[in-house]
Design a protein around this motif. Structure first.
Motif, PDB file in Angstrom:
ATOM      1  N   LYS A   1       0.877  -1.182   0.000  1.00 48.63           N
ATOM      2  CA  LYS A   1       0.000   0.000   0.000  1.00 48.63           C
ATOM      3  C   LYS A   1       0.905   1.220   0.000  1.00 48.63           C
ATOM      4  N   LYS A   2       0.439   2.312  -0.656  1.00 41.96           N
ATOM      5  CA  LYS A   2       1.336   3.463  -0.692  1.00 41.96           C
ATOM      6  C   LYS A   2       1.583   4.058   0.681  1.00 41.96           C
ATOM      7  N   GLN A   3       0.533   4.062   1.532  1.00 42.10           N
ATOM      8  CA  GLN A   3       0.732   4.665   2.857  1.00 42.10           C
ATOM      9  C   GLN A   3       1.818   3.930   3.634  1.00 42.10           C
ATOM     10  N   ASN A   4       1.897   2.609   3.428  1.00 36.71           N
ATOM     11  CA  ASN A   4       2.898   1.837   4.149  1.00 36.71           C
ATOM     12  C   ASN A   4       4.300   2.251   3.757  1.00 36.71           C
ATOM     13  N   TYR A   5       4.506   2.474   2.428  1.00 33.46           N
ATOM     14  CA  TYR A   5       5.848   2.862   2.015  1.00 33.46           C
ATOM     15  C   TYR A   5       6.237   4.188   2.644  1.00 33.46           C
ATOM     16  N   ALA A   6       5.311   5.155   2.615  1.00 33.31           N
ATOM     17  CA  ALA A   6       5.649   6.473   3.165  1.00 33.31           C
ATOM     18  C   ALA A   6       5.913   6.367   4.670  1.00 33.31           C
ATOM     19  N   ALA A   7       5.059   5.588   5.381  1.00 31.24           N
ATOM     20  CA  ALA A   7       5.251   5.449   6.829  1.00 31.24           C
ATOM     21  C   ALA A   7       6.569   4.768   7.123  1.00 31.24           C
ATOM     22  N   ALA A   8       6.904   3.718   6.339  1.00 31.08           N
ATOM     23  CA  ALA A   8       8.144   3.000   6.587  1.00 31.08           C
ATOM     24  C   ALA A   8       9.339   3.897   6.318  1.00 31.08           C
ATOM     25  N   PHE A   9       9.239   4.750   5.291  1.00 27.87           N
ATOM     26  CA  PHE A   9      10.387   5.614   5.006  1.00 27.87           C
ATOM     27  C   PHE A   9      10.619   6.612   6.127  1.00 27.87           C
ATOM     28  N   ARG A  10       9.534   7.197   6.606  1.00 28.30           N
ATOM     29  CA  ARG A  10       9.680   8.141   7.711  1.00 28.30           C
ATOM     30  C   ARG A  10      10.280   7.436   8.929  1.00 28.30           C
ATOM     31  N   TYR A  11       9.793   6.209   9.171  1.00 22.79           N
ATOM     32  CA  TYR A  11      10.280   5.431  10.310  1.00 22.79           C
ATOM     33  C   TYR A  11      11.768   5.155  10.162  1.00 22.79           C
ATOM     34  N   VAL A  12      12.196   4.756   8.957  1.00 20.52           N
ATOM     35  CA  VAL A  12      13.598   4.378   8.810  1.00 20.52           C
ATOM     36  C   VAL A  12      14.490   5.599   8.970  1.00 20.52           C
ATOM     37  N   MET A  13      14.044   6.759   8.490  1.00 17.52           N
ATOM     38  CA  MET A  13      14.876   7.953   8.641  1.00 17.52           C
ATOM     39  C   MET A  13      15.030   8.346  10.107  1.00 17.52           C
TER      40      MET A  13
END
Lengths: 128, 494
Positions: free
Chosen positions: B157-169
């Motif tokens: 899901k697109k929201q997951n990618y954005a959330a995961a990216f913020r989390y990883v940063m």
């Protein structure tokens, strides 16, 4: 003069901290996702630099056993360098993971700009 | 033989992760039963170790028998065994749930990958808790952050990618800050082993205070980012809300707590109470915790997605644990660890029962909970128990931890925090009670007013029911767990 001498004596530590701040600034202020990953890398490099600087001994030799049996040499501390080898591997894997995530983000959102992504997200609720 | 058991635990988890891809995908049940067997073995070893260290005393495991000055060391003491026992009990039950909840957004092909990630996640959590070396902790923390991010981004899901990216940063900024703290400590002490650093700091504290102050600043910020302590919580609601239900439960109940336990270790094993008091750190931590308790609850009220609401509620509950740590007393720390357990159980039940609702009703909006109590009485009953635990009503473990936290605050001379506790109890009621009222007292769209059974697989309901029974059981008889926790707190320099 005292101050200048202090700065020169600790130039490696000051350099490392400066790099760290540059990296942090890049991560926090840029909205381009790739530039953020670069910022993380700069931060990581700064810390590795710092670690190595801690292990350095002035006029020390590399920590290798001398075949001539010359045991009077002062060695530099090898432990930080060993730790940093692990650290480099870790940061590389984080970079690879986040770059692959950016690829997915580009495929689904069509942009790698944080602001544009936030604008797209604003209109949508999460749905299963 | 017993000295080898902790490494057996770590190896079993890692090897299972490596073996999963070798199995045939068609017959996934075989893989699942193998995974369950491994988890059960590791769980029994953890229980045995918990029993062993509490009767015979703590022991070390040294890799290659190097001196701890240069080598790695695992420390198996009442604290680490208690936390690993908790981790494994929770994950075992959540694993049983996850085997049936197939519909939650994970692609059929990726089940195997999901379990690989879950095992590496467990491996790194065990490593973080067992290891007695600051740098080794950093390496395990990085493994943990990569696997948590992957477990969030496994849903396509697109929201997951954005959330995961913020989390990883944010996670990465946190880990690097922590590593910087380690570097500063290494600079003045010359060790990375926690015990040796702790001994050295007592003498070095007089000669190099600047390094030590900067190091603790970096470490608190770094671990605060990873543990979502209030001002650094922004990644948590998105990340936990978008993950699959079973992994939301693992992330909220266990992963965040592991970072908090590292935080406790840094404060009370590396630094020790004297240096902390001299720097006035405990009172600052307490203030941050209190603000987190109130603000987290305020944000939670405004949500209309139930999983995001639970995420913000986690931020508030982490605030309680932080207040307990900040009391920096024997009682305060035991309450903090007790709340780690009770919040872990309550949040697991909440996320899993919401997961069951999503499974049956395919919705996650709070407004669609009307009358759902008639349709799914077991899941909503468990939700009810956990929610009153969150509010802090007697007969639940949540009450015990809040009550003891209040007493600890009074004893520590910070009675002001009791106001925070009461206010947050009311705020919790404001966002949990409407769901319960809507679920049991309003009409549902089908106009069904007769109790019917949940249309959810039995393997999903069983863990929810078992953990709710734990919540009530510990609420009635907290003494057994308290004794274990006191043993664990005895290992700290409080």
């Amino acid at each position: 003069m005292e101050l200048l001498k202090d700065v020169l004596d600790h130039i490696n530590f000051i350099g490392a901290v400066a790099l760290f701040v540059i990296g942090l600034y890049t991560v926090v202020t840029h909205s381009n996702l790739i530039k953020r990953i670069l910022g993380i890398n700069i931060m990581g490099t700064a810390i590795f630099f710092f670690f190595i600087a801690v292990g350095n001994v002035l006029e020390g030799a590399p920590p290798l056993i001398d075949p001539d049996g010359n045991s009077e040499v002062v060695f530099i501390n090898p432990l930080p360098s060993v730790l940093i080898l692990t650290g480099i591997v870790v940061v590389v894997s984080i970079t690879v993971y986040s770059l692959s995530l950016v690829v997915r983000i580009y495929e689904t959102y069509g942009t790698i700009d944080q602001k544009e992504i936030a604008a797209i997200q604003k209109g949508e609720d999460y749905s299963d | 033989m017993i000295e080898q058991l902790p490494i057996v635990n770590l190896l079993l988890l890692l090897l299972t992760a490596l073996v999963i891809p070798l199995f045939k995908k068609k017959n996934f049940k075989v893989t699942l039963s193998l995974n369950f067997a491994v988890l059960l073995i590791v769980w029994s070893i953890s229980v045995y170790l918990l029993y062993y260290v509490n009767t015979e005393g703590a022991f070390y495991y040294r890799f290659g028998n190097y001196h701890p000055m240069i080598g790695l060391e695992l420390l198996i003491d009442p604290f680490s065994t208690l936390i690993t026992f908790f981790i494994m009990t929770m994950v075992l039950l959540i694993f049983v749930y996850s085997t049936s909840d197939a519909s939650d957004g994970i692609h059929q092909r990726e089940y195997g990958r999901y379990y690989i990630l879950m095992f590496i996640l467990l491996f790194s959590m065990y490593g973080i808790i067992y290891t007695n070396d600051l740098f080794n902790k950093y390496v395990f923390m990085e493994i943990l952050s990569i696997t948590t991010c992957s477990i969030i981004s496994i849903k396509r899901k697109k929201q997951n990618y954005a959330a995961a990216f913020r989390y990883v940063m944010l996670n990465e900024i946190g880990s690097l800050s922590y590593l910087f703290g380690v570097a500063l400590l290494y600079m003045v002490t010359g060790f990375t082993n926690i015990e040796l650093v702790g001994q050295q700091l007592e003498t070095v504290w007089q000669t190099h205070p600047t390094n030590i102050i900067i190091a603790i600043g970096f470490m608190i910020v770094g671990l605060g980012l990873k543990a979502a302590i209030f001002p650094f919580h922004i990644w948590l609601p998105d990340a936990h809300a978008s993950a699959p239900s079973s992994s939301s439960a693992i992330l909220s109940a266990v992963v965040v707590k592991v970072y908090l336990m590292v935080f406790v270790k840094i404060l009370f094993r590396v630094y020790g109470i004297d240096i902390l008091d001299a720097l006035n750190i405990p009172s600052m931590i307490m203030m941050v915790g209190a603000v987190g308790v109130v603000m987290g609850s305020f944000f939670a009220i405004a949500q209309n997605d139930v999983k995001r609401m639970l995420g913000y509620s986690s931020v508030a509950q982490i605030g309680y644990i932080v207040i307990g740590i900040g009391l920096a007393s024997y009682v305060g720390l035991s309450v903090a660890i007790f709340h780690v357990f009770s919040h872990g159980m309550m949040k697991t039940v909440l996320f899993l029962s919401v997961g069951a609702v999503i499974y049956q009703r395919k919705t996650r909006l709070i407004t669609s909970f009307n009358g759902i109590g008639y349709l799914m009485p077991i899941s909503m009953g468990a939700f009810f128990i956990a929610a009153i635990g969150m509010i802090g009503i007697p007969l639940t473990s949540g009450f015990i931890s809040k009550f003891n936290l209040g007493i600890a605050a009074l004893e520590g001379g910070s009675g002001v925090y009791i106001i925070v506790l009461i206010a947050s109890g009311i705020l919790n009621a404001i966002y949990y009670l409407p769901i319960i009222i809507a679920a049991f007292l309003r009409d549902n769209p089908e106009k069904q007013t007769v109790l019917s059974k949940d249309k959810v697989p039995i393997l999903m309901l069983a863990p929810i029911v078992i953990i709710s029974l734990f919540i009530v059981g510990i609420g009635l008889f907290p003494n057994g767990l308290m004794t274990l926790i006191e043993q664990a707190v005895n290992t700290f320099k409080v």
